[in-house]
Scaffold this motif. Structure first.
Motif, PDB file in Angstrom:
ATOM      1  N   ASN A 390       0.820  -1.204   0.000  1.00 16.81           N
ATOM      2  CA  ASN A 390       0.000   0.000   0.000  1.00 16.81           C
ATOM      3  C   ASN A 390       0.856   1.256   0.000  1.00 16.81           C
ATOM      4  O   ASN A 390       1.926   1.291   0.605  1.00 16.81           O
ATOM      5  CB  ASN A 390      -0.899   0.016   1.247  1.00 16.81           C
ATOM      6  CG  ASN A 390      -1.719  -1.247   1.369  1.00 16.81           C
ATOM      7  OD1 ASN A 390      -2.727  -1.407   0.706  1.00 16.81           O
ATOM      8  ND2 ASN A 390      -1.267  -2.167   2.219  1.00 16.81           N
ATOM      9  N   PRO A 391       0.379   2.324  -0.644  1.00 17.25           N
ATOM     10  CA  PRO A 391       1.107   3.596  -0.613  1.00 17.25           C
ATOM     11  C   PRO A 391       1.158   4.169   0.797  1.00 17.25           C
ATOM     12  O   PRO A 391       0.287   3.908   1.628  1.00 17.25           O
ATOM     13  CB  PRO A 391       0.270   4.503  -1.529  1.00 17.25           C
ATOM     14  CG  PRO A 391      -0.577   3.590  -2.342  1.00 17.25           C
ATOM     15  CD  PRO A 391      -0.836   2.396  -1.475  1.00 17.25           C
ATOM     16  N   CYS A 392       2.201   4.943   1.059  1.00 20.29           N
ATOM     17  CA  CYS A 392       2.302   5.682   2.314  1.00 20.29           C
ATOM     18  C   CYS A 392       2.092   7.155   2.017  1.00 20.29           C
ATOM     19  O   CYS A 392       2.663   7.681   1.061  1.00 20.29           O
ATOM     20  CB  CYS A 392       3.678   5.479   2.955  1.00 20.29           C
ATOM     21  SG  CYS A 392       3.941   6.511   4.416  1.00 20.29           S
ATOM     22  N   TYR A 393       1.277   7.820   2.825  1.00 22.51           N
ATOM     23  CA  TYR A 393       0.985   9.241   2.632  1.00 22.51           C
ATOM     24  C   TYR A 393       1.637  10.114   3.701  1.00 22.51           C
ATOM     25  O   TYR A 393       1.338  11.298   3.796  1.00 22.51           O
ATOM     26  CB  TYR A 393      -0.528   9.463   2.658  1.00 22.51           C
ATOM     27  CG  TYR A 393      -1.270   8.664   1.618  1.00 22.51           C
ATOM     28  CD1 TYR A 393      -1.175   9.000   0.271  1.00 22.51           C
ATOM     29  CD2 TYR A 393      -2.047   7.568   1.973  1.00 22.51           C
ATOM     30  CE1 TYR A 393      -1.852   8.266  -0.697  1.00 22.51           C
ATOM     31  CE2 TYR A 393      -2.727   6.832   1.017  1.00 22.51           C
ATOM     32  CZ  TYR A 393      -2.621   7.182  -0.317  1.00 22.51           C
ATOM     33  OH  TYR A 393      -3.287   6.446  -1.268  1.00 22.51           O
ATOM     34  N   THR A 400       2.001   5.081  -6.155  1.00 23.55           N
ATOM     35  CA  THR A 400       0.956   4.229  -6.714  1.00 23.55           C
ATOM     36  C   THR A 400       1.182   2.780  -6.310  1.00 23.55           C
ATOM     37  O   THR A 400       2.314   2.342  -6.086  1.00 23.55           O
ATOM     38  CB  THR A 400       0.938   4.294  -8.253  1.00 23.55           C
ATOM     39  OG1 THR A 400       2.143   3.714  -8.763  1.00 23.55           O
ATOM     40  CG2 THR A 400       0.820   5.734  -8.748  1.00 23.55           C
ATOM     41  N   LYS A 401       0.069   2.039  -6.242  1.00 20.84           N
ATOM     42  CA  LYS A 401       0.184   0.602  -5.983  1.00 20.84           C
ATOM     43  C   LYS A 401       0.909  -0.102  -7.119  1.00 20.84           C
ATOM     44  O   LYS A 401       1.540  -1.136  -6.913  1.00 20.84           O
ATOM     45  CB  LYS A 401      -1.207   0.002  -5.795  1.00 20.84           C
ATOM     46  CG  LYS A 401      -1.769   0.154  -4.400  1.00 20.84           C
ATOM     47  CD  LYS A 401      -2.878  -0.859  -4.158  1.00 20.84           C
ATOM     48  CE  LYS A 401      -3.245  -0.907  -2.684  1.00 20.84           C
ATOM     49  NZ  LYS A 401      -4.146  -2.038  -2.377  1.00 20.84           N
ATOM     50  N   SER A 407       1.906  -5.707  -4.329  1.00 18.80           N
ATOM     51  CA  SER A 407       0.482  -5.426  -4.495  1.00 18.80           C
ATOM     52  C   SER A 407      -0.084  -6.093  -5.739  1.00 18.80           C
ATOM     53  O   SER A 407      -1.297  -6.175  -5.908  1.00 18.80           O
ATOM     54  CB  SER A 407       0.242  -3.914  -4.566  1.00 18.80           C
ATOM     55  OG  SER A 407       0.750  -3.383  -5.777  1.00 18.80           O
ATOM     56  N   ASN A 408       0.788  -6.577  -6.595  1.00 16.46           N
ATOM     57  CA  ASN A 408       0.348  -7.156  -7.868  1.00 16.46           C
ATOM     58  C   ASN A 408       0.812  -8.591  -8.083  1.00 16.46           C
ATOM     59  O   ASN A 408       0.537  -9.160  -9.132  1.00 16.46           O
ATOM     60  CB  ASN A 408       0.870  -6.290  -9.025  1.00 16.46           C
ATOM     61  CG  ASN A 408       0.442  -4.845  -8.922  1.00 16.46           C
ATOM     62  OD1 ASN A 408      -0.742  -4.551  -8.991  1.00 16.46           O
ATOM     63  ND2 ASN A 408       1.396  -3.945  -8.737  1.00 16.46           N
ATOM     64  N   ASN A 468       0.177  12.334  -6.988  1.00 15.73           N
ATOM     65  CA  ASN A 468       0.607  11.413  -5.935  1.00 15.73           C
ATOM     66  C   ASN A 468      -0.493  10.452  -5.515  1.00 15.73           C
ATOM     67  O   ASN A 468      -0.379   9.797  -4.481  1.00 15.73           O
ATOM     68  CB  ASN A 468       1.071  12.219  -4.709  1.00 15.73           C
ATOM     69  CG  ASN A 468       2.301  13.021  -5.008  1.00 15.73           C
ATOM     70  OD1 ASN A 468       3.175  12.554  -5.722  1.00 15.73           O
ATOM     71  ND2 ASN A 468       2.376  14.231  -4.498  1.00 15.73           N
ATOM     72  N   LYS A 469      -1.587  10.393  -6.261  1.00 14.05           N
ATOM     73  CA  LYS A 469      -2.685   9.523  -5.863  1.00 14.05           C
ATOM     74  C   LYS A 469      -2.312   8.063  -5.997  1.00 14.05           C
ATOM     75  O   LYS A 469      -1.527   7.667  -6.846  1.00 14.05           O
ATOM     76  CB  LYS A 469      -3.920   9.822  -6.723  1.00 14.05           C
ATOM     77  CG  LYS A 469      -4.674  11.071  -6.293  1.00 14.05           C
ATOM     78  CD  LYS A 469      -5.961  11.196  -7.062  1.00 14.05           C
ATOM     79  CE  LYS A 469      -6.766  12.417  -6.608  1.00 14.05           C
ATOM     80  NZ  LYS A 469      -8.016  12.561  -7.349  1.00 14.05           N
ATOM     81  N   ALA A 470      -2.953   7.223  -5.145  1.00 14.40           N
ATOM     82  CA  ALA A 470      -2.750   5.784  -5.240  1.00 14.40           C
ATOM     83  C   ALA A 470      -3.493   5.232  -6.445  1.00 14.40           C
ATOM     84  O   ALA A 470      -4.471   5.815  -6.898  1.00 14.40           O
ATOM     85  CB  ALA A 470      -3.240   5.119  -3.973  1.00 14.40           C
TER      86      ALA A 470
END
Length: 470
Positions: A390-393, A400-401, A407-408, A468-470
């Motif tokens: 998961n992304p860290c904010y 991104t994932k 994550s994949n 910067n969105k996931a």
């Protein structure tokens, strides 16, 4: 670990001092101790009680500061910053501390962390007439403070802090006061010390050892310290919540000689290695760690397993940490330059390669190949943290994932991709118990959002910068 963390873009290091005749020089040495937290830029602002003096630049601390700079950095108080770009990207204008001058007085800000609502706040500020000079989220706080110009400085800072969300450790210097603030969850590390009669603030306690300061205590979540010639005053600008200090500080980012929230980093990494063996034993001839941050976990794995620890990988000390490099091309070149496998140790052996994390997988694949090219019969990869999914904010800015291999892919498919003979990760429970002995009964815990997806604060995906969105 070498480079996977570039996908995690570590935040920065802050250092501050009040009441020392050599404030700039002490801050310089403090920043040296924190150089591992950021190599893209550095700066120092000092106060002589009448004016703030700034020197900053891109590059390493040794490159930014020469002897003649210190004669211009006058005063007995200072804030310093070693930078790795997260929000806002690179550029001289984003190098901290950020200095703001006005008719009512000046202030300098140094920030470690990331504000999850910075993009929305910038939009509001611009709509109200503010002109932002940087792309850093740190500047948001300065504008929020100045909007409350009728309040006393500590009240204005408290009010501004109540409007920001995320992870932050702030030091704010004016002509006559030093302010220190930590977010209500305590996601970032920050400690208080003394050097003679001077107060010292640092992201990590290792800087106290370098400068000769004595550790006093951690800055509390939601705490605002006001330091001036009258001494130190503490107040809560927000109700403290259960502390969730970033677990990656223990896994990778902090120096092993630092203590975070009362826990020694080296000791916690050794526990991770021991827990890792309990969860994922394997028959092998030698254990080796990827220098430098994985060495402690490798020693722990060796002690628990009885398999001898050996220096199977040697680091070239003249190459910087590759996660700091600003492009994928430079990261990959850095990996090629950085490590050598010791043929006399690994040839014909079954090797346990302990690393702290895998982000993209490209570095792990390269290291496995190095060991096999040096004659290793088998390479068993053991990771002293859970899969990063998961992304860290909060300042370790995975964007991104899609960039995160875990994550994949399944663990088995990751094993195939990095060409290891086996692959296992430490569990989330194993990691937490390695850091906090009784996490269910103590007020102190760790953030594992990048592993579990359980974020300790509300996340506002609609208000994040679209880039910067996931």
């Amino acid at each position: 670990m070498l480079a996977e963390i570039k996908g995690l873009n570590e935040e920065c290091g802050v250092f501050a001092i009040w009441g020392h005749e050599k404030a700039a020089e002490v801050t310089y040495y403090g920043l040296h101790a924190l150089q591992h937290r950021g190599q893209e830029g550095a700066g120092i602002v000092t106060s002589d009680k009448e004016m703030l003096h700034l020197h900053k630049g891109n590059g390493l601390i040794n490159d930014v500061f020469q002897q003649n700079e210190f004669s211009r950095l006058k005063g007995s108080a200072a804030v310093g910053h070693a930078r790795y770009a997260t929000q806002g990207g690179g550029g001289y204008e984003n190098v901290q501390p950020l200095l703001f001058r006005s008719q009512k007085g000046s202030m300098a800000l140094a920030h470690n962390g990331n504000l999850v609502n910075a993009y929305a706040l910038k939009h509001q500020l611009e709509a109200q007439g503010s002109i932002l000079q940087t792309t850093s989220d740190t500047e948001v706080l300065a504008h929020l403070i100045k909007r409350s110009g009728h309040l006393e400085m500590d009240e204005a800072i408290s009010q501004a802090l109540s409007m920001i969300k995320g992870a932050y450790a702030f030091t704010i210097l004016t002509e006559n006061q030093l302010f220190v603030a930590l977010d209500p969850r305590g996601l970032r590390p920050l400690s208080l010390g003394k050097l003679g009669n001077a107060y010292v603030i640092s992201s990590e306690t290792c800087a106290f050892d370098i400068t000769g300061a004595t550790y006093l205590r951690e800055i509390k979540p939601g705490e605002l310290l006001i330091i001036d010639d009258n001494g130190l005053t503490s107040r809560q600008f927000a109700s403290p919540l259960k502390r969730t200090l970033c677990s990656m500080e223990y896994v990778y980012f902090s120096r092993p000689d630092s203590n975070l929230d009362g826990v020694n980093v080296h000791a916690s990494r050794k526990k991770m290695g021991k827990e890792l063996f309990k969860e994922a034993p394997v028959e092998a001839d030698v254990v080796t760690g990827v220098p430098d941050s994985s060495i402690s976990a490798a020693i722990g794995y060796s002690e628990a397993s009885g398999i001898p620890y050996e220096l199977g990988l040697i680091k070239n000390r003249y190459v910087g940490r590759t996660f700091i490099q600003p492009s994928q091309e430079l990261r990959e070149q850095g990996v090629k330059m950085k490590l050598s496998a010791v043929r006399g140790i690994v040839e014909g052996k079954r090797v346990v390669m302990v690393d702290d994390s895998i982000v993209r997988g490209t570095t792990s694949k390269r290291i496995v190949r190095l060991l096999k090219e040096a004659g290793a019969k088998e390479v068993h990869v053991r990771i002293a943290s859970p899969p990063i999914e998961n992304p860290c904010y909060y300042g370790i800015d995975t964007s991104t994932k899609g960039e995160l291999i875990a994550s994949n892919n399944t663990i088995e498919s990751i094993r195939e991709l990095i060409q290891a003979d086996s692959l296992a990760y430490l569990s989330a429970d194993g990691l937490e118990h390695s850091i906090v002995d009784q996490p269910d009964t103590l007020e102190h815990g760790v953030c594992q959002a990048c592993f579990t997806g359980n974020y300790p604060t509300e996340i506002y995906p609609e208000t994040l910068n679209p880039a910067n969105k996931a």
